[in-house]
Write a protein that holds these residues in place. Structure first.
Motif, PDB file in Angstrom:
ATOM      1  N   THR A   1     -12.899  -3.297  25.351  1.00  0.00           N
ATOM      2  CA  THR A   1     -13.539  -2.555  26.478  1.00  0.00           C
ATOM      3  C   THR A   1     -14.265  -1.424  25.869  1.00  0.00           C
ATOM      4  N   GLY A   2     -15.120  -0.689  26.718  1.00  0.00           N
ATOM      5  CA  GLY A   2     -15.769   0.010  26.123  1.00  0.00           C
ATOM      6  C   GLY A   2     -16.408   1.246  27.145  1.00  0.00           C
ATOM      7  N   TRP A   3     -17.194   2.365  26.772  1.00  0.00           N
ATOM      8  CA  TRP A   3     -17.710   3.216  27.621  1.00  0.00           C
ATOM      9  C   TRP A   3     -18.581   2.673  28.718  1.00  0.00           C
TER      10      TRP A   3
ATOM     11  N   ASP B   1     -23.741   3.322  25.006  1.00  0.00           N
ATOM     12  CA  ASP B   1     -23.142   3.083  23.953  1.00  0.00           C
ATOM     13  C   ASP B   1     -23.417   4.180  22.757  1.00  0.00           C
ATOM     14  N   ARG B   2     -24.799   4.738  22.800  1.00  0.00           N
ATOM     15  CA  ARG B   2     -25.299   5.526  22.013  1.00  0.00           C
ATOM     16  C   ARG B   2     -24.377   6.809  22.491  1.00  0.00           C
ATOM     17  N   TRP B   3     -23.987   7.114  23.441  1.00  0.00           N
ATOM     18  CA  TRP B   3     -23.317   8.295  23.864  1.00  0.00           C
ATOM     19  C   TRP B   3     -21.800   8.182  23.115  1.00  0.00           C
ATOM     20  N   TYR B   4     -21.398   7.083  23.327  1.00  0.00           N
ATOM     21  CA  TYR B   4     -19.923   6.819  22.897  1.00  0.00           C
ATOM     22  C   TYR B   4     -19.671   7.073  21.487  1.00  0.00           C
TER      23      TYR B   4
ATOM     24  N   PRO C   1      -7.452 -13.332  24.039  1.00  0.00           N
ATOM     25  CA  PRO C   1      -7.759 -13.434  22.706  1.00  0.00           C
ATOM     26  C   PRO C   1      -8.379 -12.686  21.560  1.00  0.00           C
ATOM     27  N   GLN C   2      -9.134 -11.589  22.287  1.00  0.00           N
ATOM     28  CA  GLN C   2      -9.687 -10.748  21.290  1.00  0.00           C
ATOM     29  C   GLN C   2      -8.689  -9.689  20.629  1.00  0.00           C
ATOM     30  N   LEU C   3      -7.520  -9.823  21.216  1.00  0.00           N
ATOM     31  CA  LEU C   3      -6.351  -8.844  20.427  1.00  0.00           C
ATOM     32  C   LEU C   3      -6.301  -9.503  19.210  1.00  0.00           C
ATOM     33  N   ILE C   4      -6.404 -10.893  18.741  1.00  0.00           N
ATOM     34  CA  ILE C   4      -6.719 -11.448  17.431  1.00  0.00           C
ATOM     35  C   ILE C   4      -7.707 -10.869  16.703  1.00  0.00           C
ATOM     36  N   ASN C   5      -8.842 -10.680  17.119  1.00  0.00           N
ATOM     37  CA  ASN C   5      -9.858 -10.187  16.477  1.00  0.00           C
ATOM     38  C   ASN C   5      -9.751  -8.673  15.993  1.00  0.00           C
ATOM     39  N   VAL C   6      -9.011  -7.909  17.015  1.00  0.00           N
ATOM     40  CA  VAL C   6      -8.516  -6.596  16.286  1.00  0.00           C
ATOM     41  C   VAL C   6      -7.554  -6.529  15.435  1.00  0.00           C
ATOM     42  N   LEU C   7      -6.504  -7.549  15.597  1.00  0.00           N
ATOM     43  CA  LEU C   7      -5.381  -7.426  14.411  1.00  0.00           C
ATOM     44  C   LEU C   7      -6.337  -8.030  13.095  1.00  0.00           C
ATOM     45  N   ARG C   8      -7.468  -8.709  13.122  1.00  0.00           N
ATOM     46  CA  ARG C   8      -8.103  -8.972  12.083  1.00  0.00           C
ATOM     47  C   ARG C   8      -8.878  -7.986  11.514  1.00  0.00           C
ATOM     48  N   GLY C   9      -9.228  -6.903  12.136  1.00  0.00           N
ATOM     49  CA  GLY C   9     -10.061  -5.646  11.887  1.00  0.00           C
ATOM     50  C   GLY C   9     -11.360  -6.172  12.074  1.00  0.00           C
ATOM     51  N   GLN C  10     -11.790  -6.934  12.801  1.00  0.00           N
ATOM     52  CA  GLN C  10     -13.298  -7.269  13.312  1.00  0.00           C
ATOM     53  C   GLN C  10     -13.574  -6.463  14.680  1.00  0.00           C
ATOM     54  N   MET C  11     -12.645  -6.046  15.541  1.00  0.00           N
ATOM     55  CA  MET C  11     -12.704  -5.502  16.709  1.00  0.00           C
ATOM     56  C   MET C  11     -11.915  -4.213  16.891  1.00  0.00           C
ATOM     57  N   ASN C  12     -12.032  -3.327  17.578  1.00  0.00           N
ATOM     58  CA  ASN C  12     -11.107  -2.261  18.062  1.00  0.00           C
ATOM     59  C   ASN C  12     -10.829  -2.510  19.713  1.00  0.00           C
TER      60      ASN C  12
ATOM     61  N   ASP D   1     -11.230   7.350  23.532  1.00  0.00           N
ATOM     62  CA  ASP D   1     -10.594   6.109  23.723  1.00  0.00           C
ATOM     63  C   ASP D   1      -9.593   5.841  24.733  1.00  0.00           C
ATOM     64  N   LEU D   2      -8.604   6.802  24.455  1.00  0.00           N
ATOM     65  CA  LEU D   2      -7.470   6.561  25.545  1.00  0.00           C
ATOM     66  C   LEU D   2      -7.917   6.765  26.913  1.00  0.00           C
ATOM     67  N   LYS D   3      -8.898   7.582  27.224  1.00  0.00           N
ATOM     68  CA  LYS D   3      -9.451   7.816  28.537  1.00  0.00           C
ATOM     69  C   LYS D   3     -10.085   6.422  28.968  1.00  0.00           C
ATOM     70  N   ILE D   4     -10.963   5.806  28.072  1.00  0.00           N
ATOM     71  CA  ILE D   4     -11.375   4.585  28.401  1.00  0.00           C
ATOM     72  C   ILE D   4     -10.198   3.470  28.625  1.00  0.00           C
ATOM     73  N   LEU D   5      -9.407   3.250  27.918  1.00  0.00           N
ATOM     74  CA  LEU D   5      -8.269   2.379  28.236  1.00  0.00           C
ATOM     75  C   LEU D   5      -7.514   2.649  29.542  1.00  0.00           C
ATOM     76  N   TRP D   6      -7.334   3.766  29.890  1.00  0.00           N
ATOM     77  CA  TRP D   6      -6.714   4.269  30.931  1.00  0.00           C
ATOM     78  C   TRP D   6      -7.787   3.540  32.448  1.00  0.00           C
ATOM     79  N   ARG D   7      -8.962   4.097  32.132  1.00  0.00           N
ATOM     80  CA  ARG D   7      -9.710   3.749  33.297  1.00  0.00           C
ATOM     81  C   ARG D   7      -9.995   2.136  33.283  1.00  0.00           C
TER      82      ARG D   7
END
Length: 216
Positions: free
Chosen positions: A144-146, A164-167, A103-114, A176-182
């Motif tokens: 998802t994230g680093w 997170d600071r490194w990211y 459901p967080q895809l809705i948050n992404v669509l709203r611009g609240q998350m990536n 981002d594409l690397k993180i999505l793949w992993r």
């Protein structure tokens, strides 16, 4: 570049919502049948620059999970314990496969998350951030994230802040594409052992002690 990437995130979220609609409807029906009313879990989280937003998840815990934490003697109401009784019958599978995050895809669509970014934290814990910790709020939070692909629940918050600071300092579309793949290749992972995070417990206790001191 960042603005274009944010727009692409929203477009991707829209496409994924359409493609995954049957899966999401099936999950919603399963939760409703297995665990009763309240398919979604809605909670205020800190977004970019600490601005609160309502994050959506499929419910994987009982409705009164925070109140139940006190009854169980859990020091961190937002953490987990071994064989956690607050997790519902289908919630364990949803969490292990990350289907609860859809459901967080809705948050992404709203611009609240990536799709990718530091995981959004609960407001009480954000209120106790140090200035260095707060650097994770310089970008939009992510599904998802680093930190998630480098340990997730097996690492404590002190390590997550570092990752997170490194990211934030090294962000790029390629990262981002690397993180999505992993993330994709580890979706159906084994459930990690429960890791008790002492940092948030210590900070919570410090705030409580300060309140008692002021009251005295």
């Amino acid at each position: 570049m960042r603005l274009l990437w944010n727009c692409l995130n929203r477009l991707t979220a829209l496409v994924m919502l359409v493609m995954l609609a049957p899966v999401m409807l099936a999950v919603a029906a399963w939760i409703r049948i297995a665990d009763g009313k309240g398919v979604l879990f809605v909670q205020d989280r800190a977004g970019k620059d600490g601005v609160p937003f309502r994050m959506l998840k499929f419910r994987s815990m009982v409705h009164d999970s925070v109140a139940m934490s006190a009854k169980l003697g859990i020091d961190d109401p937002f953490g987990l314990i071994e064989n956690d009784p607050r997790i519902t019958r289908c919630g364990r599978f949803l969490r292990r496969t990350s289907l609860d995050e859809l459901p967080q895809l809705i948050n992404v669509l709203r611009g609240q998350m990536n799709l990718v970014g530091p995981r959004p934290d609960v407001l009480p814990q954000v209120a106790r951030y140090s200035p260095e910790d707060a650097r994770r709020l310089e970008v939009r939070p992510g599904i998802t994230g680093w930190a998630q692909v480098n340990g997730r629940d097996e690492i404590d918050w002190a390590q997550r802040f570092v990752l997170d600071r490194w990211y934030v300092d090294n962000w790029s579309p390629a990262l981002d594409l690397k993180i999505l793949w992993r993330t994709a290749v580890t979706i159906n992972r084994d459930e990690p052992p429960v890791h008790v995070d002492q940092l948030n417990i210590a900070r919570q206790q410090k705030v409580a002690d300060e309140e008692v001191s002021r009251a005295a």
